[in-house]
Design a protein around this motif. Structure first.
Motif, PDB file in Angstrom:
ATOM      1  N   ALA A  91       0.847  -1.191   0.000  1.00 34.67           N
ATOM      2  CA  ALA A  91       0.000   0.000   0.000  1.00 34.67           C
ATOM      3  C   ALA A  91       0.887   1.247   0.000  1.00 34.67           C
ATOM      4  CB  ALA A  91      -0.899   0.001   1.227  1.00 34.67           C
ATOM      5  N   PRO A  92       0.594   2.243  -0.820  1.00 35.05           N
ATOM      6  CA  PRO A  92       1.432   3.439  -0.872  1.00 35.05           C
ATOM      7  C   PRO A  92       1.382   4.292   0.391  1.00 35.05           C
ATOM      8  CG  PRO A  92      -0.471   3.672  -2.320  1.00 35.05           C
ATOM      9  CD  PRO A  92      -0.458   2.257  -1.850  1.00 35.05           C
ATOM     10  N   SER A  93       0.348   4.100   1.211  1.00 40.07           N
ATOM     11  CA  SER A  93       0.260   4.821   2.482  1.00 40.07           C
ATOM     12  C   SER A  93      -0.694   4.078   3.404  1.00 40.07           C
ATOM     13  CB  SER A  93      -0.223   6.261   2.266  1.00 40.07           C
ATOM     14  OG  SER A  93      -1.512   6.268   1.684  1.00 40.07           O
ATOM     15  N   ALA A  94      -0.664   4.409   4.688  1.00 43.09           N
ATOM     16  CA  ALA A  94      -1.528   3.748   5.664  1.00 43.09           C
ATOM     17  C   ALA A  94      -2.990   3.929   5.293  1.00 43.09           C
ATOM     18  CB  ALA A  94      -1.262   4.313   7.062  1.00 43.09           C
ATOM     19  N   GLY A  95      -3.744   2.834   5.276  1.00 39.24           N
ATOM     20  CA  GLY A  95      -5.160   2.880   4.953  1.00 39.24           C
ATOM     21  C   GLY A  95      -5.474   2.793   3.479  1.00 39.24           C
ATOM     22  N   ALA A  96      -4.449   2.917   2.632  1.00 37.56           N
ATOM     23  CA  ALA A  96      -4.671   2.812   1.187  1.00 37.56           C
ATOM     24  C   ALA A  96      -4.740   1.348   0.779  1.00 37.56           C
ATOM     25  CB  ALA A  96      -3.550   3.520   0.434  1.00 37.56           C
ATOM     26  N   SER A  97      -5.294   1.095  -0.393  1.00 36.31           N
ATOM     27  CA  SER A  97      -5.342  -0.262  -0.920  1.00 36.31           C
ATOM     28  C   SER A  97      -3.970  -0.679  -1.425  1.00 36.31           C
ATOM     29  CB  SER A  97      -6.356  -0.347  -2.077  1.00 36.31           C
ATOM     30  OG  SER A  97      -7.642   0.018  -1.645  1.00 36.31           O
ATOM     31  N   SER A  98      -3.736  -1.980  -1.474  1.00 37.70           N
ATOM     32  CA  SER A  98      -2.499  -2.508  -2.041  1.00 37.70           C
ATOM     33  C   SER A  98      -2.563  -2.354  -3.564  1.00 37.70           C
ATOM     34  CB  SER A  98      -2.325  -3.987  -1.681  1.00 37.70           C
ATOM     35  OG  SER A  98      -2.199  -4.138  -0.281  1.00 37.70           O
ATOM     36  N   VAL A  99      -1.618  -1.623  -4.120  1.00 34.37           N
ATOM     37  CA  VAL A  99      -1.586  -1.422  -5.570  1.00 34.37           C
ATOM     38  C   VAL A  99      -0.254  -1.837  -6.182  1.00 34.37           C
ATOM     39  CG1 VAL A  99      -3.333   0.386  -5.662  1.00 34.37           C
ATOM     40  CG2 VAL A  99      -0.952   1.005  -5.267  1.00 34.37           C
ATOM     41  N   PHE A 100       0.832  -1.730  -5.409  1.00 31.86           N
ATOM     42  CA  PHE A 100       2.147  -2.077  -5.920  1.00 31.86           C
ATOM     43  C   PHE A 100       2.563  -3.464  -5.456  1.00 31.86           C
ATOM     44  CE2 PHE A 100       2.806   2.667  -5.421  1.00 31.86           C
ATOM     45  CZ  PHE A 100       2.550   2.939  -6.751  1.00 31.86           C
ATOM     46  N   GLY A 101       3.523  -4.029  -6.160  1.00 30.42           N
ATOM     47  CA  GLY A 101       4.234  -5.169  -5.605  1.00 30.42           C
ATOM     48  C   GLY A 101       5.365  -4.645  -4.739  1.00 30.42           C
ATOM     49  N   GLY A 138       6.941  -3.279 -15.401  1.00 31.48           N
ATOM     50  CA  GLY A 138       5.612  -3.804 -15.684  1.00 31.48           C
ATOM     51  C   GLY A 138       5.091  -3.341 -17.033  1.00 31.48           C
ATOM     52  N   ALA A 139       4.781  -2.039 -17.127  1.00 30.16           N
ATOM     53  CA  ALA A 139       4.204  -1.512 -18.363  1.00 30.16           C
ATOM     54  C   ALA A 139       5.147  -1.666 -19.551  1.00 30.16           C
ATOM     55  CB  ALA A 139       3.845  -0.034 -18.165  1.00 30.16           C
ATOM     56  N   LEU A 140       6.435  -1.394 -19.368  1.00 30.39           N
ATOM     57  CA  LEU A 140       7.375  -1.451 -20.485  1.00 30.39           C
ATOM     58  C   LEU A 140       7.720  -2.880 -20.895  1.00 30.39           C
ATOM     59  CD1 LEU A 140       9.032   0.345 -22.397  1.00 30.39           C
ATOM     60  CD2 LEU A 140      10.889   0.305 -20.719  1.00 30.39           C
ATOM     61  N   SER A 141       7.589  -3.813 -19.974  1.00 28.24           N
ATOM     62  CA  SER A 141       7.958  -5.199 -20.284  1.00 28.24           C
ATOM     63  C   SER A 141       6.806  -6.007 -20.873  1.00 28.24           C
ATOM     64  CB  SER A 141       8.440  -5.916 -19.017  1.00 28.24           C
ATOM     65  OG  SER A 141       7.344  -6.226 -18.169  1.00 28.24           O
ATOM     66  N   GLY A 142       5.573  -5.559 -20.653  1.00 31.07           N
ATOM     67  CA  GLY A 142       4.407  -6.345 -21.049  1.00 31.07           C
ATOM     68  C   GLY A 142       3.830  -7.146 -19.903  1.00 31.07           C
ATOM     69  N   GLY A 143       4.373  -6.950 -18.687  1.00 30.45           N
ATOM     70  CA  GLY A 143       3.833  -7.626 -17.522  1.00 30.45           C
ATOM     71  C   GLY A 143       2.492  -7.031 -17.111  1.00 30.45           C
ATOM     72  N   ALA A 144       1.771  -7.736 -16.259  1.00 33.81           N
ATOM     73  CA  ALA A 144       0.494  -7.226 -15.754  1.00 33.81           C
ATOM     74  C   ALA A 144       0.743  -5.981 -14.912  1.00 33.81           C
ATOM     75  CB  ALA A 144      -0.200  -8.291 -14.916  1.00 33.81           C
ATOM     76  N   VAL A 145      -0.125  -4.984 -15.060  1.00 29.79           N
ATOM     77  CA  VAL A 145       0.034  -3.747 -14.309  1.00 29.79           C
ATOM     78  C   VAL A 145      -1.264  -3.379 -13.609  1.00 29.79           C
ATOM     79  CG1 VAL A 145       1.893  -2.795 -15.724  1.00 29.79           C
ATOM     80  CG2 VAL A 145      -0.483  -2.358 -16.369  1.00 29.79           C
ATOM     81  N   VAL A 146      -1.121  -2.760 -12.458  1.00 28.23           N
ATOM     82  CA  VAL A 146      -2.270  -2.290 -11.712  1.00 28.23           C
ATOM     83  C   VAL A 146      -3.027  -1.278 -12.563  1.00 28.23           C
ATOM     84  CG1 VAL A 146      -0.972  -0.432 -10.589  1.00 28.23           C
ATOM     85  CG2 VAL A 146      -2.987  -1.377  -9.477  1.00 28.23           C
ATOM     86  N   GLY A 147      -4.355  -1.325 -12.480  1.00 25.21           N
ATOM     87  CA  GLY A 147      -5.176  -0.431 -13.285  1.00 25.21           C
ATOM     88  C   GLY A 147      -5.753  -1.120 -14.509  1.00 25.21           C
ATOM     89  N   GLN A 148      -5.082  -2.180 -14.959  1.00 26.07           N
ATOM     90  CA  GLN A 148      -5.591  -2.971 -16.079  1.00 26.07           C
ATOM     91  C   GLN A 148      -6.043  -4.347 -15.645  1.00 26.07           C
ATOM     92  OE1 GLN A 148      -2.651  -3.208 -19.222  1.00 26.07           O
ATOM     93  NE2 GLN A 148      -3.477  -1.389 -20.225  1.00 26.07           N
ATOM     94  N   GLU A 149      -5.330  -4.922 -14.689  1.00 24.80           N
ATOM     95  CA  GLU A 149      -5.586  -6.292 -14.267  1.00 24.80           C
ATOM     96  C   GLU A 149      -5.406  -6.419 -12.767  1.00 24.80           C
ATOM     97  OE1 GLU A 149      -3.867  -9.362 -17.211  1.00 24.80           O
ATOM     98  OE2 GLU A 149      -2.534  -7.634 -17.394  1.00 24.80           O
ATOM     99  N   VAL A 150      -5.952  -7.466 -12.198  1.00 26.00           N
ATOM    100  CA  VAL A 150      -5.614  -7.863 -10.833  1.00 26.00           C
ATOM    101  C   VAL A 150      -4.366  -8.728 -10.962  1.00 26.00           C
ATOM    102  CG1 VAL A 150      -6.338  -9.089  -8.764  1.00 26.00           C
ATOM    103  CG2 VAL A 150      -8.014  -7.782 -10.097  1.00 26.00           C
ATOM    104  N   LYS A 151      -3.243  -8.193 -10.563  1.00 28.12           N
ATOM    105  CA  LYS A 151      -1.970  -8.862 -10.846  1.00 28.12           C
ATOM    106  C   LYS A 151      -1.871 -10.226 -10.165  1.00 28.12           C
ATOM    107  CE  LYS A 151       0.486  -5.262  -9.635  1.00 28.12           C
ATOM    108  NZ  LYS A 151       1.715  -4.498  -9.292  1.00 28.12           N
ATOM    109  N   LYS A 152      -2.465 -10.359  -8.984  1.00 27.85           N
ATOM    110  CA  LYS A 152      -2.418 -11.653  -8.294  1.00 27.85           C
ATOM    111  C   LYS A 152      -3.117 -12.735  -9.103  1.00 27.85           C
ATOM    112  CE  LYS A 152      -2.437  -9.450  -3.756  1.00 27.85           C
ATOM    113  NZ  LYS A 152      -3.279  -9.132  -2.590  1.00 27.85           N
TER     114      LYS A 152
END
Length: 353
Positions: free
Chosen positions: A167-177, A262-276
């Motif tokens: 999570a980028p900050s306390a109380g935020a959703s998990s978005v990054f790996g 992620g975006a540059l490699s073609g990997g799954a990215v937050v905002g388009q997919e649920v990466k898990k």
């Protein structure tokens, strides 16, 4: 969070070679650790190449005390191949670049393939960048790949994105790996300089190690499901989140890695997919031949590292390299008991309960 709940399953006891001084660890030879881990990986479905590569990389991480080591086998089902998993193949290529489709090969095999290709191209053309995507397992200790190429005389930068645990900050959703990055620089007459860090306050497998050993997490590195700071690894794995390191600065670096690996490699990215769920991790490797840019790089790099030491600071990576060398010399590798039990049980029985 079902995936994370599986990580917390207990493992049964099994025989080990001998107990180390600490009651919660066992000590085995380096060869035994690597060969038994490779056998466990074969038992869960990987072929010899994939099993041997992963065992080598995890054992190397364990040797230097990195938390991307054998803890990955605490719940071996998370390391098992996806149906139809294949081998990495090059999809796009120029003299100085390539894009690799890993075809669900393990992240470690994909990362070795991509970083080696980047090195080959850079040795011939001074600089190269290679990406890899479509792998469902972690690439582990990024310094392994960066240092592997630095030993060939190249500067190497490695980046990897990963599923949403941070999570980028306390109380935020998990978005990054945990979105790690590593840099390795050749040094004449000694081991390369290697710096490897997660952009999170603690790596996911650091949380898993704490869960496996019963140790508390450091204060301020993770949140429970309500967004409150916790030191309980179990609470983090049961709906919580890992924090970024350094507040907004760590979140900014995590975002950079998400875009580049992620975006540059073609990997799954937050905002388009649920990466898990997408099971599509991305990697990016940049290799540079130093003399393409400067004549006296070795002297400059040596001067910088010496100045850091003379200032009374530690050069990142030196302590890990010394620890690994000492363990290899003694041929003794301490491993948390529960993790070794899981490895040996899997090597014998596979994923059978």
């Amino acid at each position: 969070m079902m995936l994370l709940r599986h990580v917390a399953r207990a493992v049964s006891r099994t025989r080990v070679r001998h107990l180390a001084a600490a009651a919660d660890t066992v000590t085995v030879s380096v060869k035994e650790a690597q060969s038994t881990t490779a056998q466990a990986l074969r038992k869960i479905g990987w072929d010899d190449e994939a099993a041997d590569v992963q065992a080598e990389i995890m054992t190397a991480a364990e040797l230097c005390g990195n938390n991307q080591g054998l803890v990955k086998m605490f719940n071996p089902s998370l390391m098992a191949p996806q149906p139809g998993a294949g081998k990495p193949v090059v999809e796009r290529e120029t003299a100085t670049s390539a894009a690799i489709n890993a075809n669900q090969a393990p992240g470690m095999l994909a990362a070795v393939t991509a970083s080696d290709l980047a090195a080959d191209k850079a040795l011939e053309n001074n600089v190269a960048v290679v990406s890899a995507y479509n792998t469902s397992t972690s690439s582990g200790q990024l310094a392994f790949y960066a240092e592997r190429q630095a030993k060939k005389g190249l500067v190497c930068i490695a980046l990897a994105n990963s599923p949403e645990f941070v999570a980028p900050s306390a109380g935020a959703s998990s978005v990054f790996g945990t979105n790690p990055l590593a840099v390795s620089v050749p040094r004449k007459g000694q081991a390369p300089f290697s710096f490897d860090m997660a952009t999170s306050a603690v790596a996911l497998f650091g949380v898993l190690t704490a869960k496996a050993t019963g140790a508390p997490l450091a204060e301020g590195v993770a949140y429970d499901s309500s967004g409150k700071v916790t030191t309980d690894a179990g609470a983090v794995l049961d709906g919580g989140a890992i924090a970024t390191f350094g507040g907004h600065k760590g979140a900014g670096l995590a975002l950079c890695v998400e875009l580049l690996a992620g975006a540059l490699s073609g990997g799954a990215v937050v905002g388009q997919e649920v990466k898990k769920e997408a099971k599509n991790w991305g990697h990016l490797f940049l290799c540079v031949k130093p003399d393409a840019l400067v004549d006296d790089f070795d002297a400059k790099a040596a001067a910088v590292c010496k100045a850091v030491k003379d200032a009374g600071a530690r050069v990142p990576g030196d302590r890990s390299a010394a620890e690994a060398a000492a363990r290899v010399q003694a041929d003794e590798l301490p491993i948390p008991t529960k993790i070794w039990e899981s490895i040996t049980r899997t090597a014998e029985h596979g994923l059978a309960e």
